[in-house]
Design an enzyme around this catalytic site. Structure first.
Site, PDB file in Angstrom:
ATOM      1  N   TYR A  12      42.209  41.609  30.144  1.00  0.00           N
ATOM      2  CA  TYR A  12      42.625  42.170  31.431  1.00  0.00           C
ATOM      3  C   TYR A  12      41.940  43.508  31.684  1.00  0.00           C
ATOM      4  O   TYR A  12      41.416  43.760  32.779  1.00  0.00           O
ATOM      5  CB  TYR A  12      44.142  42.332  31.427  1.00  0.00           C
ATOM      6  CG  TYR A  12      44.742  42.733  32.753  1.00  0.00           C
ATOM      7  CD1 TYR A  12      44.860  41.806  33.785  1.00  0.00           C
ATOM      8  CD2 TYR A  12      45.224  44.023  32.966  1.00  0.00           C
ATOM      9  CE1 TYR A  12      45.430  42.161  34.998  1.00  0.00           C
ATOM     10  CE2 TYR A  12      45.791  44.384  34.171  1.00  0.00           C
ATOM     11  CZ  TYR A  12      45.890  43.447  35.187  1.00  0.00           C
ATOM     12  OH  TYR A  12      46.451  43.799  36.391  1.00  0.00           O
ATOM     13  N   VAL A  63      39.910  30.508  43.779  1.00  0.00           N
ATOM     14  CA  VAL A  63      38.942  31.587  44.010  1.00  0.00           C
ATOM     15  C   VAL A  63      37.723  31.477  43.103  1.00  0.00           C
ATOM     16  O   VAL A  63      36.716  32.164  43.322  1.00  0.00           O
ATOM     17  CB  VAL A  63      39.591  32.975  43.840  1.00  0.00           C
ATOM     18  CG1 VAL A  63      40.639  33.216  44.911  1.00  0.00           C
ATOM     19  CG2 VAL A  63      40.145  33.178  42.440  1.00  0.00           C
ATOM     20  N   THR A  75      54.206  40.638  36.288  1.00  0.00           N
ATOM     21  CA  THR A  75      54.490  41.717  35.339  1.00  0.00           C
ATOM     22  C   THR A  75      55.924  41.720  34.845  1.00  0.00           C
ATOM     23  O   THR A  75      56.379  42.699  34.251  1.00  0.00           O
ATOM     24  CB  THR A  75      54.183  43.090  35.981  1.00  0.00           C
ATOM     25  OG1 THR A  75      55.036  43.269  37.125  1.00  0.00           O
ATOM     26  CG2 THR A  75      52.730  43.182  36.410  1.00  0.00           C
TER      27      THR A  75
END
Length: 230
Positions: free
Chosen positions: A140, A49, A178
């Site tokens: 983040y 991406v 996570t």
């Protein structure tokens, strides 16, 4: 329904979104660094991406096809832990390249395809970390706040085109990324459990469909009340 482009479609939230949108009737075009065909629904193309020439090629291909692009979900993302004093520059840059630059390139190259067709819905996957700060997640948090702001700016830029842009802000979700988070991240939530990916995909389905036709530049939170903890 048209084509739905989904980044990060080989796992986690992206895979759940790809499956849900396919069930909704979209022709899903999945993009992921994982091997082609892993997870998701429909074709899953190996894709970086952060590579703008790859986006340019994809946009040309989609623009030459018969089916319109009517949905975009930017779910590709990574997490690196580190505080303001311990986060390395390499980690900070990597998180921003994937999470922020990757989202930017998706919007830059897919939104014009939607605008050409006069309709479309783009859904960026931010986080509750894009609404409230979290310790030891500096890169983040900064990236997810960036996605939140970018979404609002893009929604304004798309005024008059028929294209809507909204952000989804999941709380703790049971995904591969996570696994290292402790369970106490949701211990004080009103809904005291992690979300499943399909619950986030349900919100994405709503935003991709006609029932959300009056929604743009907004934040949609799927967090079990996580942000109420501050």
């Amino acid at each position: 329904m048209g084509i739905a482009v989904v980044t990060g479609s080989a796992s986690g939230i992206g895979r759940a979104c790809a499956r849900r949108l396919a069930a909704d009737g979209f022709e899903v075009r999945g993009l992921d660094l994982a091997e082609p065909g892993v997870g998701g629904a429909g074709p899953c193309t190996r894709f970086d991406v952060t590579d703008e020439p790859a986006w340019e090629e994809l946009a040309r291909e989609l623009g030459e096809g018969d089916a319109p692009v009517t949905a975009l979900v930017t779910s590709a993302g990574i997490l690196r832990f580190g505080s303001v004093t311990s986060c390395s520059l390499d980690d900070f840059r990597l998180v921003h390249e994937v999470n922020v630059v990757g989202t930017f390139l998706a919007l830059k190259h897919v939104l014009p395809l939607m605008a050409k067709g006069g309709a479309g819905s783009a859904i960026t996957i931010s986080s509750v970390a894009g609404l409230v700060a979290k310790p030891n997640q500096l890169a983040y948090v900064a990236g997810k706040w960036g996605i939140r702001g970018m979404t609002k700016a893009a929604a304004q830029d798309m005024t008059g085109t028929g294209v809507r842009v909204n952000s989804v802000h999941p709380g703790p979700v049971r995904t591969e990324m996570t696994e290292g988070l402790p369970d106490d991240v949701f211990a004080r939530q009103p809904i005291r459990r992690r979300a499943d990916s399909w619950e986030v995909a349900g919100m994405v389905s709503f935003l991709a469909g006609p029932d959300s036709a009056y929604c743009t530049g907004a934040e949609f939170v799927v967090d079990g009340g996580h942000v109420l903890q501050g």
